[in-house]
Design an enzyme around this catalytic site. Structure first.
Site, short mmCIF file in Angstrom:
data_model
loop_
_atom_site.label_atom_id
_atom_site.label_comp_id
_atom_site.label_asym_id
_atom_site.label_seq_id
_atom_site.Cartn_x
_atom_site.Cartn_y
_atom_site.Cartn_z
N GLY A 12 50.10 57.17 132.60
CA GLY A 12 49.97 56.06 131.66
C GLY A 12 48.54 55.58 131.55
N ASP A 13 48.31 54.73 130.53
CA ASP A 13 47.00 54.11 130.31
C ASP A 13 45.89 55.13 130.06
OD1 ASP A 13 48.29 51.67 130.75
OD2 ASP A 13 47.97 51.83 132.92
N LYS A 16 46.25 55.97 124.90
CA LYS A 16 47.14 56.36 123.80
C LYS A 16 46.95 55.42 122.60
CE LYS A 16 50.69 55.91 126.55
NZ LYS A 16 50.00 55.74 127.85
N GLY A 40 51.38 48.82 127.46
CA GLY A 40 50.23 47.97 127.11
C GLY A 40 49.20 48.88 126.49
N HIS A 41 49.11 48.86 125.16
CA HIS A 41 48.21 49.77 124.45
C HIS A 41 47.06 48.98 123.85
CE1 HIS A 41 51.67 52.90 123.88
NE2 HIS A 41 51.45 52.58 125.13
N GLN A 223 54.02 54.96 128.12
CA GLN A 223 54.03 55.49 129.49
C GLN A 223 53.50 56.94 129.46
OE1 GLN A 223 57.23 53.64 128.58
NE2 GLN A 223 55.83 51.99 128.99
P1 GDP Z 1 47.27 53.22 126.80
O1 GDP Z 1 48.30 52.43 127.52
O2 GDP Z 1 47.41 54.69 127.02
O3 GDP Z 1 47.18 52.88 125.34
O4 GDP Z 1 45.87 52.82 127.44
P2 GDP Z 1 45.38 51.31 127.83
O5 GDP Z 1 45.03 50.62 126.59
O6 GDP Z 1 46.34 50.69 128.77
O7 GDP Z 1 44.10 51.64 128.69
C1 GDP Z 1 43.03 52.38 128.17
C2 GDP Z 1 41.76 51.53 128.28
O8 GDP Z 1 40.61 52.36 128.10
C3 GDP Z 1 41.63 50.45 127.23
O9 GDP Z 1 40.92 49.37 127.75
C4 GDP Z 1 40.81 51.15 126.13
O10 GDP Z 1 40.09 50.22 125.31
C5 GDP Z 1 39.87 51.97 126.95
N1 GDP Z 1 39.42 53.24 126.36
C6 GDP Z 1 40.12 54.13 125.62
N2 GDP Z 1 39.37 55.23 125.36
C7 GDP Z 1 38.17 55.01 125.97
C8 GDP Z 1 36.98 55.79 126.09
O11 GDP Z 1 36.86 56.92 125.65
N3 GDP Z 1 35.95 55.24 126.82
C9 GDP Z 1 36.04 54.00 127.38
N4 GDP Z 1 34.99 53.55 128.07
N5 GDP Z 1 37.14 53.24 127.28
C10 GDP Z 1 38.19 53.75 126.59
P1 IMO Z 2 51.40 52.45 128.92
O1 IMO Z 2 52.27 52.77 127.71
C1 IMO Z 2 51.09 52.58 133.25
C2 IMO Z 2 54.78 52.00 135.52
C3 IMO Z 2 54.89 50.73 136.36
C4 IMO Z 2 55.77 51.23 137.48
C5 IMO Z 2 56.74 52.18 136.75
C6 IMO Z 2 58.06 51.55 136.36
O2 IMO Z 2 50.50 51.30 128.75
O3 IMO Z 2 50.73 53.69 129.41
P2 IMO Z 2 58.80 49.81 134.49
O4 IMO Z 2 58.35 48.40 134.23
O5 IMO Z 2 58.60 50.73 133.35
O6 IMO Z 2 60.19 49.87 135.04
O7 IMO Z 2 57.83 50.32 135.69
O8 IMO Z 2 56.06 52.60 135.57
N1 IMO Z 2 54.47 51.76 134.09
C7 IMO Z 2 53.26 52.00 133.54
N2 IMO Z 2 52.12 52.42 134.10
N3 IMO Z 2 51.16 52.38 131.92
C8 IMO Z 2 52.32 52.01 131.34
O9 IMO Z 2 52.49 51.96 130.01
C9 IMO Z 2 53.43 51.75 132.16
N4 IMO Z 2 54.70 51.33 131.93
C10 IMO Z 2 55.31 51.36 133.11
O10 IMO Z 2 53.63 50.31 136.82
O11 IMO Z 2 55.02 52.00 138.37
MG MG Z 3 48.47 50.92 128.89
#
Ligand code: GDP
Ligand code: IMO
Ligand code: MG
Length: 428
Positions: A12-13, A16, A40-41, A223
């Site tokens: 995750g994170d 996306k 959390g996107h 995720q």
């Molecule tokens: P998601 O859950 O997959 O949508 O990712 P999140 O938003 O939770 O976490 C990704 C983080 O990395 C966010 O703070 C984005 O703004 C940041 N981000 C995404 N792509 C890049 C990149 O290429 N470089 C940097 N420095 N930050 C990035």
């Molecule tokens: P995005 O879409 C990272 C993790 C939680 C926990 C496990 C189960 O932003 O990538 P849940 O609340 O789904 O029952 O938690 O999955 N988890 C994530 N980790 N990014 C996420 O979403 C997540 N959504 C759930 O931390 O380990």
């Molecule tokens: Mg996220």
């Protein structure tokens, strides 16, 4: 652009939200197919930073239709708050469609999520406490309430009564928590029902009609592969199918409609919550701390500090297999610009055996050790690069190595959080 599924390849994170936002302009429809407000996107648009939980990240483009598919779960309170936030920012949401078959997160699901975690003690999953596990469990137990139940208060009350007959004794007798009445929850959900009513549709029909009419659709995964309930590191997973197959069941679109599957991978690795993470850097390790600070690795949903470590090519290679990836987007390559040298995990070793794919048995995965290859860093700021050829040689070699180890072409490279901080190699 046809029909594309976008999936996380790690824990995750991966970014996306950013990649969805980047490519959504090429599509007519963008659809979330699983998960709920645990996602959390982050999207950065017009200089503003948005953290989206329920609404697809593609909402930023006027004219693109955002859909919340049947495989999602909907927390009406969080969704309404998000719609209000988008309205305040001047982002129109009138085209939003919500599947009537998506399940509703109820107040007791959130209570039970927290209570389950407390019961597990040191073995806790580290969930986002958004009620995800209990909501999907009720869906499987056929005890869930769905978005369409908001449209008929009589049905809503009947189903709620049946659910509370089971939930209240568990809340009270097992966990010592307050119980709920049908009236209480009905009162709480009535304004949400009114507010969400105009968005509720039969989304499978909507999506298939759109595809038949030659429209393009982007399925936005939440995720990631290693958090998938079937293919991830069970039990340290979420409760839905985050992998590409989830886009089929979570939307009611047939598999042959899918043209491309784009995997998103961070150039290093992070995880929030518990569970195995072979390439994790120990707490306090200066490189781990640097990745966390430079990459701002703090959760969008819970604010938790993310665990950081090296890129694990075994995981992404596995994601290529279980999702049938056609393309990869590598994000946050710029963050590695702070390092003299970079490690990349190319295999695992356990009991004298070398594994080039994720071992089938969890016990082996838990005790496996990563086998690293060390490559030189580039030690400079690459956030201004807009073509692959502008990247320093070491950065190009790193991408080539990822490509070779995953067996999937790297079509996009992100070098910063903003929409335009991206290199398009093969995507368009
Ligand atoms: P998601 O859950 O997959 O949508 O990712 P999140 O938003 O939770 O976490 C990704 C983080 O990395 C966010 O703070 C984005 O703004 C940041 N981000 C995404 N792509 C890049 C990149 O290429 N470089 C940097 N420095 N930050 C990035
Ligand atoms: P995005 O879409 C990272 C993790 C939680 C926990 C496990 C189960 O932003 O990538 P849940 O609340 O789904 O029952 O938690 O999955 N988890 C994530 N980790 N990014 C996420 O979403 C997540 N959504 C759930 O931390 O380990
Ligand atoms: Mg996220």
């Amino acid at each position: 652009m046809g029909v594309t599924v976008l999936v996380g390849t790690q824990w995750g994170d991966e970014g996306k939200g950013k990649i969805t936002d980047l490519i959504t302009g090429e599509y007519d429809v963008v659809c979330r197919y699983q998960g709920g407000a645990n996602a959390g996107h982050t999207v950065i648009a017009n200089g503003h930073r948005f953290g989206l939980h329920q609404v697809p990240s593609g909402v930023m483009y006027e004219g693109v239709v955002p859909v919340i598919g049947n495989g999602c779960i909907v927390d009406p309170q969080i969704l309404v708050e998000e719609l209000d936030m988008l309205a305040r920012e001047g982002i129109p949401t009138d085209l939003l469609k919500i599947s009537g078959n998506a399940h509703l997160v109820m107040p007791y699901h959130k209570d039970l999520d927290g209570a389950n975690e407390r019961r597990l003690g040191k073995n806790l999953i580290g969930t986002t406490r958004r009620g995800v596990g209990p909501t999907y469990a009720d869906k499987a137990s056929r005890l869930g309430l769905r978005v369409q139940d908001l449209q008929d208060e009589k049905v809503f009350r009947e189903k709620l009564e049946t659910a509370l007959a089971e939930k209240n004794p568990i809340l009270e007798l097992v966990y010592g928590l307050p119980t709920y009445t049908v009236d209480q929850i009905t009162e709480l959900y009535r304004p949400y029902a009114k507010r969400l009513q105009p968005y509720i549709v039969e989304s499978s029909r909507y999506l298939n009609d759109a595809i038949d009419a030659g429209k393009s659709v982007l399925f936005e995964g939440a995720q990631a592969t290693m958090l998938d309930i079937d293919h991830g590191t069970y039990p340290f997973v979420t409760s839905s199918n985050c992998t590409a197959g989830g886009a089929i069941t979570g939307s009611g679109v047939g598999p042959v409609a899918i043209d491309r599957v784009l995997g998103i991978a961070k150039a290093y690795l992070t995880r929030v919550g518990s569970g195995p993470f072979l390439t994790e850097l120990p707490q306090g390790d200066p490189i781990g701390e640097m990745l966390c600070e430079v990459g701002h690795e703090y959760g969008v949903t819970t604010g938790r500090k993310r665990r950081c470590g090296w890129y694990d090519a075994v995981v992404v290679n596995y994601a290529a297999r279980v999702n049938g990836l056609t393309d990869l987007a590598i994000t946050k390559l710029d963050v590695l610009g702070c390092l003299d040298e970079i490690k990349i995990c190319v295999a695992y070793e356990a009991d004298g055996v070398r594994y080039e794919t994720v071992p089938e048995h969890q016990s082996i995965f838990y005790r496996a050790k990563p086998v690293y290859m060390t490559v030189p860093g580039w030690k400079c700021d690459i956030s201004g690069c807009r073509s692959f050829f502008e990247l320093p040689r070491e950065a190009k070699d790193y991408i080539d190595l990822i490509e070779q180890l995953s067996g999937v072409r790297v079509s996009l490279v992100a070098v910063g959080p903003d929409r335009d901080e991206t290199i398009d190699r093969h995507w368009r």
